[in-house]
Design an enzyme around this catalytic site. Structure first.
Site: not given
Ligand code: THU
Length: 129
Positions: A44, A42, A86, A89, A53, A55
């Site tokens: 941010e 991920n 999520c 994704c 994310c 994925e």
């Molecule tokens: N996140 C992912 O990388 N994948 C997911 O399927 C759900 C959330 C990350 C996004 C963010 O950086 C952190 O998790 C908190 O939401």
């Protein structure tokens, strides 16, 4: 490539997570039909909304390098336990491989998998032109 090996690659990818805001680290490793694996973490952003994310990082790396047929994706997070993808994704995975298997590891180390159609039944799709 076994599911356990794919999980290991997702754990490796998690080390590169850029998550200074949530402190929640995620790693993903996606296995292509060709046997190639692309990993992602991920990433941010201060706007929050521009966060990507793990994925989708892995999927976009693969597609942008010519690989868009996926067999399985492993996901790991610093949260421990099963880290389901999520909704966004799930939709992105469905675009390329509706039959992809999502491989997850539980807190006690047990590996299980789900088909994307279990996780995203009746997903949105358009006919491709
Ligand atoms: N996140 C992912 O990388 N994948 C997911 O399927 C759900 C959330 C990350 C996004 C963010 O950086 C952190 O998790 C908190 O939401």
């Amino acid at each position: 490539m076994t599911d356990a090996e794919l999980i290991e690659l997702s754990e490796e990818a998690m080390k590169y997570a850029y998550s200074p805001y949530s402190r929640f680290e995620v790693g993903a490793a996606i296995l292509c039909e060709s046997g190639k694996v692309y990993s992602g973490c991920n990433v941010e952003n201060a706007t929050f909304g521009a966060t990507n994310c793990a994925e989708r990082t892995a999927v976009f790396k693969a597609v942008s390098e010519g690989s868009a047929d996926f067999e399985a994706i492993a996901i790991t997070s610093s949260g421990g336990g099963l880290t389901f993808p999520c909704g966004i994704c799930r939709q992105v995975l469905a675009e390329f491989s509706p039959q992809i298997r999502v491989v997850l590891k539980s807190e006690d180390g047990e590996i299980s998998s789900f088909t994307l159609s279990e996780l995203l039944p009746h997903g949105f799709a358009l006919d491709k032109q």
